[in-house]
Design an enzyme around this catalytic site. Structure first.
Site, PDB file in Angstrom:
ATOM      1  N   HIS A 109       3.595   7.991  -2.460  1.00 51.08           N
ATOM      2  CA  HIS A 109       4.104   7.481  -3.942  1.00 51.08           C
ATOM      3  C   HIS A 109       5.375   8.205  -4.424  1.00 51.08           C
ATOM      4  CE1 HIS A 109       2.792   4.651  -7.044  1.00 51.08           C
ATOM      5  NE2 HIS A 109       3.477   5.427  -8.118  1.00 51.08           N
ATOM      6  N   THR A 145       7.536   2.711  -4.372  1.00 49.86           N
ATOM      7  CA  THR A 145       7.044   3.326  -5.523  1.00 49.86           C
ATOM      8  C   THR A 145       7.489   2.742  -6.932  1.00 49.86           C
ATOM      9  OG1 THR A 145       7.138   5.367  -4.037  1.00 49.86           O
ATOM     10  CG2 THR A 145       6.582   5.509  -6.626  1.00 49.86           C
ATOM     11  N   GLU A 146       6.753   2.477  -7.777  1.00 51.34           N
ATOM     12  CA  GLU A 146       6.961   1.752  -8.856  1.00 51.34           C
ATOM     13  C   GLU A 146       7.840   0.625  -8.934  1.00 51.34           C
ATOM     14  OE1 GLU A 146       5.034   2.970 -11.408  1.00 51.34           O
ATOM     15  OE2 GLU A 146       4.259   4.916 -10.582  1.00 51.34           O
ATOM     16  N   LEU A 147       7.681  -0.254  -7.831  1.00 56.47           N
ATOM     17  CA  LEU A 147       8.537  -1.225  -7.448  1.00 56.47           C
ATOM     18  C   LEU A 147      10.185  -0.818  -7.666  1.00 56.47           C
ATOM     19  CD1 LEU A 147       7.127  -4.463  -9.238  1.00 56.47           C
ATOM     20  CD2 LEU A 147       6.502  -3.373  -7.023  1.00 56.47           C
ATOM     21  N   TRP A 299       9.714  -0.858 -12.271  1.00 56.15           N
ATOM     22  CA  TRP A 299       8.832  -1.958 -13.222  1.00 56.15           C
ATOM     23  C   TRP A 299       8.381  -1.126 -14.613  1.00 56.15           C
ATOM     24  CZ3 TRP A 299       3.721  -3.508 -10.939  1.00 56.15           C
ATOM     25  CH2 TRP A 299       2.576  -2.278 -10.666  1.00 56.15           C
TER      26      TRP A 299
END
Lengths: 393, 431
Positions: A109, A145-147, A299
């Site tokens: 991630h 990761t986290e868009l 995001w």
């Protein structure tokens, strides 16, 4: 046919233990086993197990009309192995139904996509192996990761052979564009882009239990009504949420599980939508145009940028000091070095150092084991300093 | 609004944070149409009286009416203890005062009943006697002025506040800048404790300078929490010029600056220094100040074998304080109990990153500071090491710290105090 892509991010970081500077050079174990174990077990009990059971029930009930997608970080899978094997088993059971897709991402991630293509690819391969090992799938869709997404990252992902990628579809990023259509990467049109419908996603993820929200309480009828009101050309609705939303951020008492249980039925009865995997949506729809995103987005937060992880002096120093080591790490054959290198890249460490919430931020404290970003930074740098001494040996 | 205010010191004649706070607050209050008569034990004529009226208690004549209060005075005599009072001053000043006041005790008593009484306004041996004498003066002053409310700063003026209240019937606000628990830990002076408790009980409102102090007032003195309000102190903008001092040492410098007494936690600084020095030889520690624990600290530093890197700078004042800050890379305040604590703010406005104990009032309002438990030597050492070795950390503190301090304005504190005044007056009217 209209498709809802229900996609969930499953992630747990390996939180660092309290690591003092005098441990540098002598203690090479960095992780807070107690916190990691107890948090994993708590979340398993409140979220992963009940949510998995619920989705399994829904798949059994509705068959091909109900499919979902997950991305599970490598560090989360490792923690399942160690602390909650029953969760891993239940994901495997979901995999067996054939109605569940697992996406590729970076193993730990990380934010490597922003810094190093080599490292990024390495991590994605590592993650693919892990997914194949447990779920017997070779991922076709990528989510970072986290868009986190930019044109360049998309291009890199396309070159790695993925058919599509997920990212954020907030209004101030898209402008007039609707997130409910298929797009493609602006450099390499072969890569399709699925955009998160931020409004409907966040209605579930953030606003569901908010009693100040004008739409509270959210019912399945109301939600299906909004889907029904969409323009007929908008055939794809991407609901991307943190899996921990169910039972952890929105407690069971809020009625979130009942909402989910009823949602497919209400949607089938009132709209033309069915639930499909991200791969199905990729095959089903052609891109209407390219999206141009020259600077990375994510995001997170109102800004939908990288400022939760990078940008202040602390984060930038830690991040650049970390990636300075890439070459040295690559030369090392020590598996312990390789593993720590992965886990030190986990984005959560940088998130804990964020100072933008000093003014307003109790929301984020919940996810943060440190009482201040300064302490998060100090602890991380102590660990990193030890890691450096090991590399220099 | 007219306020009769009692305080023991007023700049420039101060020995600690109390006078500075009174000055800042009264100046802040003057922005809200608050007229103040500020009674001090002694005036010197060089005080800034542009925004209030100072009255010298020594110039107040006691008339026959007050002599009737003789029982009151007699009642106090037993309090003429040779008590070991720990006020806010440095021990060497205490020492000199003590010398000064080796006057005949009987002489003192005789004087006390003369029409005028010259106060020392200091913290000498006859402090408690002066405190009560001052309260008799307060009663007189209360008859001479018109005002709507009484405001007393710290225990020295609580009896004065109580007297003024009983004479005038006006509401009393007492302002707790420190308590006996902060000064003495658990070994409190029972006389001072008693005066503090009486003051808090008699008060219509109690203002505390931090939530930490508020908890002490509620828990240790048993005061009804409904009438205790926290108003954090602020700082006057610093007017001195930035001192450019070239230091001739290549090592980084970590500083402790304050009284070397129980309250300030000097031993935690010494132990933390030892831990840091084991790992990082490129640093020196300076303990500036003096106090009853100084010798013990010197011995401990010697015992740890760190004296070539651990230095005692003695008691610093005025420009020397800022010279010290200008050569410091880290400032540490490991106080065991600090009602507020202004020195970290001075350090921050000199661009020095600070580590403060969570047991200080100032930690409640600071964002850009590292906060540790005073007893957590490991955490103190770790924070020092980080500030010396991870560059972006001190950079961040320097970037935001000064602004953070500049935003702590007395006007804001004064506004809250005015709200306290209003609520006390309203309650009085409604009774």
């Amino acid at each position: 046919m209209k498709t809802i892509c229900f996609y969930f991010q499953v992630h747990q970081p390996f939180r660092l233990k309290k690591y003092r500077f005098f441990d540098i050079g002598s203690d090479h174990y960095y992780y807070d086993d107690f916190a990691n174990k107890s948090i994993m077990q708590k979340v398993a009990e409140r979220c992963y197990i009940p949510a998995n059971n619920l989705f399994l029930d829904l798949i059994n009930k509705y068959g091909d009309k109900f499919k979902i997608s997950y991305s599970i970080s490598g560090s989360a899978i490792e923690q399942f192995e160690k602390y909650a094997p029953n969760v891993l088993a239940s994901f495997q059971e979901l995999a067996k139904t054939g109605n569940v897709e697992f996406l590729a991402e970076t193993y730990s991630h990380s934010l490597a996509a922003l810094k190093s293509e080599t490292e990024f690819k390495k991590q994605v391969e590592l993650h693919e192996e892990k997914i194949y090992q447990y779920f017997g799938q070779k991922p076709k869709v990528f989510r970072n990761t986290e868009l986190v997404y930019s044109d360049a990252i998309g291009n890199m992902v396309a070159q790695m052979g993925y058919k599509s990628m997920l990212t954020e579809g907030a209004k101030h990023i898209l402008g007039w564009k609707s997130p409910n259509l298929m797009y493609c990467n602006s450099i390499n049109p072969e890569l399709k882009i699925l955009l998160k419908n931020y409004s409907l996603s966040d209605d579930i993820a953030f606003r569901f239990s908010n009693q100040d929200w004008a739409e509270w309480p959210l019912t399945t009828e109301k939600f299906a009504g909004w889907l029904k009101d969409l323009n007929d050309k908008e055939k794809l609705v991407n609901l991307f949420v943190d899996y921990e939303t169910f039972g952890e951020h929105q407690w069971e008492e809020t009625g979130i599980f009942e909402f989910l249980r009823k949602l497919p039925e209400t949607i089938f009865n009132n709209t033309e939508f069915v639930f499909g995997t991200t791969s199905e949506a990729t095959e089903r729809y052609s891109p209407v145009s390219a999206v141009h995103i020259p600077h990375p987005i994510s995001w997170a937060d109102e800004e939908r940028d990288l400022s939760a992880w990078l940008g202040n002096e602390l984060q930038d120093e830690a991040f650049s000091k970390l990636y300075e080591l890439e070459e040295k790490v690559a030369k090392s054959n020590d598996p312990a070095i390789q593993r720590d290198w992965q886990l030190l890249q986990t984005s959560d460490h940088f998130y804990y150092m964020c100072t933008k919430w000093f003014s307003d931020g109790d929301v984020h404290k919940y996810f943060n084991p440190y009482d201040s970003p300064y302490n998060a930074f100090i602890n991380y740098m102590n660990v990193l300093s030890d890691f450096i001494t090991r590399l220099e040996q | 609004m007219k306020v009769l205010m009692f305080g023991w010191e007023f700049p420039p004649h101060i020995s600690g944070g109390l006078g500075t706070a009174c000055f800042g607050l009264t100046k802040g209050l003057s922005h809200f149409d608050v007229e103040m008569i500020f009674v001090v034990p002694k005036t010197y004529g060089d005080e800034d009286q542009s925004f209030l009226k100072l009255r010298d208690a020594g110039d107040v004549e006691i008339d026959s009416y007050l002599v009737e209060k003789k029982e009151f005075w007699e009642k106090l005599t037993y309090l003429e203890v040779e008590s070991h009072i720990k006020p806010y001053i440095s021990p060497e000043i205490y020492e000199t005062l003590y010398e000064e006041e080796k006057v005949d005790h009987k002489e003192m008593k005789k004087k006390a009943f003369s029409r005028k009484f010259k106060f020392t306004g200091k913290y000498g041996k006859n402090l408690i006697e002066e405190v009560y004498r001052y309260s008799v003066i307060a009663a007189k002053v209360a008859t001479e002025h018109e005002f709507e409310l009484i405001h007393s700063h710290d225990w020295l003026t609580y009896p004065a506040g109580i007297m003024a209240k009983s004479i005038s019937g006006k509401p009393l606000v007492i302002h707790v800048h420190a308590t006996e628990y902060d000064r003495s830990g658990e070994s409190v002076n029972p006389d001072v404790f008693k005066i503090e408790k009486q003051g808090m009980e008699a008060a219509d409102r109690v203002i505390t300078v931090s939530n930490l102090t508020r908890r002490i007032v509620v828990e240790k003195y048993g005061i009804n929490p409904d009438k205790v309000v926290t108003v954090h102190n602020a700082v006057e903008p610093y007017t001195y010029k930035h001192i450019d001092y070239t230091k001739n040492l290549k090592e980084k410098i970590v500083t402790f600056l304050g009284r070397i007494t129980f309250q300030k936690g000097p031993e935690y600084f010494v132990e933390a220094a030892h831990k840091v020095l084991k790992k990082d030889p490129n640093v020196r520690f300076v303990m500036a100040g003096s106090g009853d624990m100084m010798n013990k600290m010197i011995l401990r530093a010697a015992e740890l074998g760190i004296t070539t890197k651990f230095h005692f700078a003695g008691f610093l004042k005025g420009p020397d304080v800022f010279k010290m800050f200008s050569m410091s890379d880290v400032y540490v305040m490991p106080s065991v109990s600090e009602p507020f604590g202004i020195s970290p703010l001075e350090a921050m406005s000199s661009n020095v990153p600070v580590i403060v104990s969570k047991q200080s009032g100032v930690s409640e309002i600071l964002t850009h500071a590292i906060k540790v438990d005073f007893w957590d030597v490991d955490a103190i050492a770790d924070s020092i090491y980080a500030l010396l070795n991870y560059k972006s950390l001190p950079d961040t503190f320097r970037k935001y710290g000064k602004t953070e301090v500049e935003n702590l304005k007395w006007e804001n504190a004064a506004y809250k105090v005015v709200q306290v005044y209003k609520s006390a007056i309203e309650e009085e009217v409604n009774l």
